[in-house]
Design a protein around this motif. Structure first.
Motif, PDB file in Angstrom:
ATOM      1  N   ARG A 455     -60.063-118.246  38.606  1.00  0.00           N
ATOM      2  CA  ARG A 455     -60.381-119.523  39.264  1.00  0.00           C
ATOM      3  C   ARG A 455     -60.451-119.328  40.779  1.00  0.00           C
ATOM      4  N   THR A 456     -59.494-118.593  41.309  1.00  0.00           N
ATOM      5  CA  THR A 456     -59.460-118.321  42.746  1.00  0.00           C
ATOM      6  C   THR A 456     -60.654-117.476  43.165  1.00  0.00           C
ATOM      7  N   PHE A 457     -60.985-116.465  42.371  1.00  0.00           N
ATOM      8  CA  PHE A 457     -62.144-115.619  42.651  1.00  0.00           C
ATOM      9  C   PHE A 457     -63.436-116.441  42.667  1.00  0.00           C
ATOM     10  N   CYS A 458     -63.601-117.309  41.684  1.00  0.00           N
ATOM     11  CA  CYS A 458     -64.808-118.142  41.609  1.00  0.00           C
ATOM     12  C   CYS A 458     -64.969-118.988  42.862  1.00  0.00           C
ATOM     13  N   ALA A 459     -63.887-119.616  43.294  1.00  0.00           N
ATOM     14  CA  ALA A 459     -63.962-120.450  44.490  1.00  0.00           C
ATOM     15  C   ALA A 459     -64.373-119.610  45.696  1.00  0.00           C
ATOM     16  N   GLY A 460     -63.841-118.402  45.791  1.00  0.00           N
ATOM     17  CA  GLY A 460     -64.206-117.527  46.893  1.00  0.00           C
ATOM     18  C   GLY A 460     -65.676-117.168  46.885  1.00  0.00           C
ATOM     19  N   VAL A 461     -66.209-116.889  45.712  1.00  0.00           N
ATOM     20  CA  VAL A 461     -67.631-116.549  45.615  1.00  0.00           C
ATOM     21  C   VAL A 461     -68.495-117.729  46.044  1.00  0.00           C
ATOM     22  N   LEU A 462     -68.173-118.921  45.571  1.00  0.00           N
ATOM     23  CA  LEU A 462     -68.980-120.090  45.899  1.00  0.00           C
ATOM     24  C   LEU A 462     -68.886-120.447  47.377  1.00  0.00           C
ATOM     25  N   MET A 463     -67.780-120.070  48.026  1.00  0.00           N
ATOM     26  CA  MET A 463     -67.642-120.316  49.468  1.00  0.00           C
ATOM     27  C   MET A 463     -68.117-119.132  50.300  1.00  0.00           C
ATOM     28  N   GLN A 464     -68.517-118.040  49.617  1.00  0.00           N
ATOM     29  CA  GLN A 464     -69.019-116.834  50.285  1.00  0.00           C
ATOM     30  C   GLN A 464     -67.962-116.167  51.165  1.00  0.00           C
ATOM     31  N   ILE A 465     -66.715-116.156  50.700  1.00  0.00           N
ATOM     32  CA  ILE A 465     -65.659-115.493  51.454  1.00  0.00           C
ATOM     33  C   ILE A 465     -65.088-114.344  50.639  1.00  0.00           C
ATOM     34  N   ASN A 466     -64.347-113.458  51.290  1.00  0.00           N
ATOM     35  CA  ASN A 466     -63.675-112.347  50.630  1.00  0.00           C
ATOM     36  C   ASN A 466     -62.274-112.811  50.240  1.00  0.00           C
ATOM     37  N   SER A 467     -62.036-112.929  48.953  1.00  0.00           N
ATOM     38  CA  SER A 467     -60.738-113.410  48.467  1.00  0.00           C
ATOM     39  C   SER A 467     -59.684-112.311  48.401  1.00  0.00           C
ATOM     40  N   PHE A 468     -60.035-111.083  48.820  1.00  0.00           N
ATOM     41  CA  PHE A 468     -59.153-109.957  48.510  1.00  0.00           C
ATOM     42  C   PHE A 468     -58.574-109.245  49.724  1.00  0.00           C
ATOM     43  N   ASP A 469     -58.793-109.756  50.925  1.00  0.00           N
ATOM     44  CA  ASP A 469     -58.023-109.234  52.058  1.00  0.00           C
ATOM     45  C   ASP A 469     -57.018-110.295  52.481  1.00  0.00           C
ATOM     46  N   GLN A 470     -56.106-109.927  53.376  1.00  0.00           N
ATOM     47  CA  GLN A 470     -55.071-110.868  53.816  1.00  0.00           C
ATOM     48  C   GLN A 470     -54.606-110.511  55.224  1.00  0.00           C
ATOM     49  N   PHE A 471     -55.562-110.372  56.125  1.00  0.00           N
ATOM     50  CA  PHE A 471     -55.216-109.989  57.485  1.00  0.00           C
ATOM     51  C   PHE A 471     -54.386-111.052  58.190  1.00  0.00           C
ATOM     52  N   GLY A 472     -54.446-112.276  57.696  1.00  0.00           N
ATOM     53  CA  GLY A 472     -53.719-113.360  58.340  1.00  0.00           C
ATOM     54  C   GLY A 472     -52.210-113.197  58.319  1.00  0.00           C
ATOM     55  N   VAL A 473     -51.685-112.329  57.463  1.00  0.00           N
ATOM     56  CA  VAL A 473     -50.233-112.149  57.415  1.00  0.00           C
ATOM     57  C   VAL A 473     -49.745-111.126  58.432  1.00  0.00           C
ATOM     58  N   GLU A 474     -50.674-110.437  59.092  1.00  0.00           N
ATOM     59  CA  GLU A 474     -50.272-109.299  59.912  1.00  0.00           C
ATOM     60  C   GLU A 474     -49.829-109.669  61.325  1.00  0.00           C
ATOM     61  N   LEU A 475     -50.465-110.670  61.963  1.00  0.00           N
ATOM     62  CA  LEU A 475     -50.191-110.934  63.364  1.00  0.00           C
ATOM     63  C   LEU A 475     -48.721-111.258  63.619  1.00  0.00           C
ATOM     64  N   GLY A 476     -48.166-112.171  62.833  1.00  0.00           N
ATOM     65  CA  GLY A 476     -46.762-112.527  63.012  1.00  0.00           C
ATOM     66  C   GLY A 476     -45.843-111.330  62.803  1.00  0.00           C
ATOM     67  N   LYS A 477     -46.177-110.467  61.817  1.00  0.00           N
ATOM     68  CA  LYS A 477     -45.360-109.272  61.575  1.00  0.00           C
ATOM     69  C   LYS A 477     -45.442-108.307  62.754  1.00  0.00           C
ATOM     70  N   ASP A 478     -46.647-108.179  63.341  1.00  0.00           N
ATOM     71  CA  ASP A 478     -46.803-107.302  64.505  1.00  0.00           C
ATOM     72  C   ASP A 478     -45.944-107.799  65.674  1.00  0.00           C
ATOM     73  N   ILE A 479     -45.947-109.110  65.879  1.00  0.00           N
ATOM     74  CA  ILE A 479     -45.154-109.672  66.973  1.00  0.00           C
ATOM     75  C   ILE A 479     -43.664-109.496  66.703  1.00  0.00           C
ATOM     76  N   ALA A 480     -43.252-109.639  65.439  1.00  0.00           N
ATOM     77  CA  ALA A 480     -41.841-109.429  65.089  1.00  0.00           C
ATOM     78  C   ALA A 480     -41.420-107.999  65.397  1.00  0.00           C
ATOM     79  N   ARG A 481     -42.296-107.034  65.082  1.00  0.00           N
ATOM     80  CA  ARG A 481     -41.976-105.642  65.403  1.00  0.00           C
ATOM     81  C   ARG A 481     -41.866-105.441  66.919  1.00  0.00           C
ATOM     82  N   ALA A 482     -42.728-106.131  67.664  1.00  0.00           N
ATOM     83  CA  ALA A 482     -42.655-106.033  69.125  1.00  0.00           C
ATOM     84  C   ALA A 482     -41.344-106.606  69.645  1.00  0.00           C
ATOM     85  N   ILE A 483     -40.890-107.695  69.037  1.00  0.00           N
ATOM     86  CA  ILE A 483     -39.617-108.288  69.442  1.00  0.00           C
ATOM     87  C   ILE A 483     -38.471-107.327  69.178  1.00  0.00           C
ATOM     88  N   VAL A 484     -38.462-106.741  67.976  1.00  0.00           N
ATOM     89  CA  VAL A 484     -37.392-105.796  67.635  1.00  0.00           C
ATOM     90  C   VAL A 484     -37.447-104.590  68.564  1.00  0.00           C
TER      91      VAL A 484
END
Length: 504
Positions: A455-484
Motif C-alpha cells: 500500500r505504501t509502495f503504491c502511494a509512492g509510485v502514484l506520487m512519483q516519489i522514492n519510498s525507499f530512502d530516508q535521508f530525513g533521519v540523518e540531519l538530527g543525528k549528525d547534529i547530535a554527533r556534533a554536540i557530543v
C-alpha cells in the motif's frame, strides 16, 4: 509532471464528491468495494465501502496509475532492479518471502537456513541454558520484531524476548531487571553495525554481562547485520553473525535475520508461516491488476483524502490487544517511506505526500480520541483492524463487546446523528475502512504487514516519489554527533539548553 499524470489529477479534482449515504443507495456498493482473500492462515476481509471512492474515481485513479507507470515499477521491484535510485539499490524484501528475482530468492533461502540452524541449536541448548534474549536495535530493527513478538508470542513463547531500542538507559535497565545474565543472550541488530544508539546499548549490555560473572560476554552475542565483517571486527564470532542483504531497508527487514528474535520466540515453523502469509499477499499484489488489487485500492483511497479532501492525518485502530503496536509500526513504515518533498527526478512535489499516521487500541481510544473523530473539525480517514477468533479464553462476552464496538464506530462515523442541541449532533459522512481477519496467527499477521508495505509502495509510485530512502533521519543525528564531539556552535536557544543540561 507529465501531461498524462497532470490530466489524471485534473480529472480526479473535477469529479463530484458524493456522500457516503448516497453511495450506499447503490445495492451493489458493498460487493463492489469489499473483498475476501483466502490466505494460509485463514480468510481476511478488506472493506473499503465506507470510503468516498466510486466507479468514476476508480477509473480516474487507474488512469493515474497507468500514467505513473505503476505496472512497470511494480515489475521492476520484483525483478530486483535498482528502483531506489537515490541510493542506487534494489528493493528486495519480497525475495525474503520467496517472491522476486530468482538469485535473490535463493540467497535469502540460504541465509534463512543459516538462521534456522542457529535458532534450533539455541533451542536445543547448544549455547547453554538460555531463557531470555535482549534484542537491541532501533527503528525497523526493533519495531518489526516487537510487533510480531507481542502479537504472537504471548502464551507459549519458547523464549522471553525483551526488545530495547531507546538509548535512554531506563529502557535497557528495565530489560536487565527482567533477565538473569547467566541465561541471557544479546542480539545486536544494525544494518551497518555503526548505529550510535544500538552500539551504545550493546556495549552497556556487554558490561552488564561481565559485571555479573559472564566471562565470555561476546560468546553470548548474536549479530544481525548487512555488514558481517564489521560485526566480526567488533568481536562477535562469525558462527553467530546472521547477515542479510544490503538491498533490504530497515523498515522492511523483519523478514530477514532481523526476524531472529521472532523465530527464537515462536519457533522456526511459525516464522516460516509468517513468511508464507506475506508471500501470499506478495503474489496477490504482483498478479492482480486494476482495482481488484487491494493494496492499490487502499493507496488510492489514501491519496483521495490527502490530495483531494485535504486530510492531513490517517488513523489506525486495532480492536485487538495483540496488535497494540501495529499503529506504531505503520508510523515508521508510512511516514519514513513517503514523508518526502521531492519527486524521483529531484523536482518539488506538487501536493501533499504521506499523511501523519497515528492511532491506538480499541476500546481504549474510544474514551480518548474518538471525540475528535466524531465531532471535531478535522477530516480523518480511519482504518479498523479486528479478528473474528478471540485471543483470550475468557467469557465470550469480552470479544462480542469488543467487535460490537469496532463495527459500531465505523457505522457511527458514516451515519452521524441529528439533534436539536448542536453539542449533541454528529455530522457523519466520515470515512473508514475495515480489515477483518478470521484469526490472528503468523500467516495472517505476515499478510497484514505485507499489505501495508505494498500500500505504501503504491502511494509512492502514484506520487512519483522514492519510498525507499530516508535521508530525513540523518540531519538530527549528525547534529547530535556534533554536540557530543563538542566542536560545533549552535543557535542561542540550543546553546542555552546544552548549558542548562550540563552537556556543554
Amino acid at each position: 509532471m507529465s501531461d498524462a499524470i497532470s490530466a489524471a489529477w485534473q480529472e480526479l479534482e473535477l469529479l463530484p464528491k458524493p456522500t457516503l449515504k448516497a453511495l450506499f443507495a447503490d445495492p451493489a456498493r458493498l460487493e463492489a468495494w469489499s473483498a475476501r482473500l483466502d490466505l494460509p492462515g485463514g480468510t481476511v476481509r478488506f472493506d473499503w465501502s465506507k470510503t468516498h471512492l466510486d466507479a468514476a474515481h476508480a477509473a480516474a485513479f487507474l488512469k493515474l496509475a497507468d500514467a505513473a507507470g505503476f505496472a512497470a515499477r511494480r515489475g521492476a521491484m520484483f525483478a530486483g532492479e535498482h528502483i531506489n535510485t537515490t541510493e542506487d539499490r534494489a528493493v528486495e524484501h519480497t525475495a525474503l518471502r520467496g517472491v522476486g528475482r530468482e538469485t535473490s530468492v535463493e540467497e535469502a533461502q540460504a541465509l534463512h537456513l543459516r538462521m534456522q540452524s542457529l535458532v534450533e541449536a539455541i533451542h536445543e541448548g547448544a549455547l547453554g541454558e538460555t531463557r531470555h534474549l535482549i534484542h537491541i536495535g532501533i527503528g525497523g530493527s526493533a519495531l518489526g520484531p516487537a510487533l510480531a513478538i507481542d502479537a504472537l508470542a504471548r502464551d507459549e513463547a519458547k523464549m522471553q524476548v525483551h526488545v530495547v531500542s531507546n538509548i535512554d538507559g531506563c529502557a535497557l535497565e528495565a530489560a536487565f531487571k527482567a533477565c538473569d545474565p547467566a541465561t541471557t543472550l544479546i542480539a545486536v541488530a544494525s544494518k551497518t553495525f555503526t548505529t550510535t544508539e544500538t552500539m551504545t546499548n550493546a556495549m552497556s549490555a556487554l558490561d552488564w554481562l561481565r559485571q555479573n560473572g559472564v566471562e565470555d560476554a561476546y560468546g553470548r552475542v548474536v549479530a544481525l547485520t548487512a555488514y558481517p565483517d564489521k560485526a566480526v571486527e567488533w568481536g562477535v564470532d562469525e558462527t553467530r553473525v546472521l547477515p542479510f542483504s544490503e538491498s533490504v531497508g530497515g523498515r522492511y527487514s523483519l523478514w530477514s535475520s532481523i526476524g531472529f528474535p521472532i523465530a527464537l520466540a515462536l519457533g522456526w515453523d511459525d516464522f516460516a508461516e509468517f513468511l508464507d502469509g506475506a508471500a501470499a499477499m506478495d503474489r496477490h499484489f504482483l498478479e492482480t491488476n486494476g482495482f481488484a488489487n487491494l493494496p492499490l485500492r487502499a493507496a488510492c483511497a489514501d491519496l483521495y483524502y490527502t490530495r483531494l479532501r485535504g486530510a492531513q492525518t490517517r488513523a489506525c485502530f486495532a480492536y485487538d490487544e495483540r496488535l497494540r503496536l501495529f499503529p506504531s509500526y505503520l508510523q515508521q513504515l508510512e511516514m519514513e517511506s513517503n514523508g518526502k518533498s521531492v519527486k524521483l527526478d529531484g523536482s518539488p512535489v506538487d501536493g501533499p505526500t504521506a499523511p501523519i499516521t497515528w492511532g491506538g487500541v480499541g476500546t481504549d481510544a474510544q474514551h480518548a480520541v474518538f471525540q475528535l473523530l466524531h465531532q471535531g473539525t478535522n477530516l480523518v480517514p480511519v482504518d479498523f483492524i479486528a479478528a473474528i477468533i478471540p485471543g483470550d479464553s475468557l467469557d465470550p462476552a469480552h470479544h462480542r463487546n469488543l467487535l460490537a464496538n469496532c463495527f459500531a464506530q465505523g457505522a457511527a462515523l458514516m451515519a452521524g446523528k441529528a439533534a436539536k442541541d448542536p453539542a449533541r449532533a454528529y455530522p457523519g459522512d466520515r470515512p473508514s475502512a475495515a480489515i477483518l481477519v478470521e484469526d490472528l496467527n503468523p500467516a495472517t499477521l505476515g499478510a497484514l504487514i505485507a499489505f501495508h508495505e505494498h500500500r505504501t509502495f503504491c502511494a509512492g509510485v502514484l506520487m512519483q516519489i522514492n519510498s525507499f530512502d530516508q535521508f530525513g533521519v540523518e540531519l538530527g543525528k549528525d547534529i547530535a554527533r556534533a554536540i557530543v564531539g563538542g566542536a560545533a556552535v549552535f543557535d542561542a536557544s540550543t546553546e542555552a539548553l546544552l548549558a542548562e543540561a550540563g552537556i556543554k
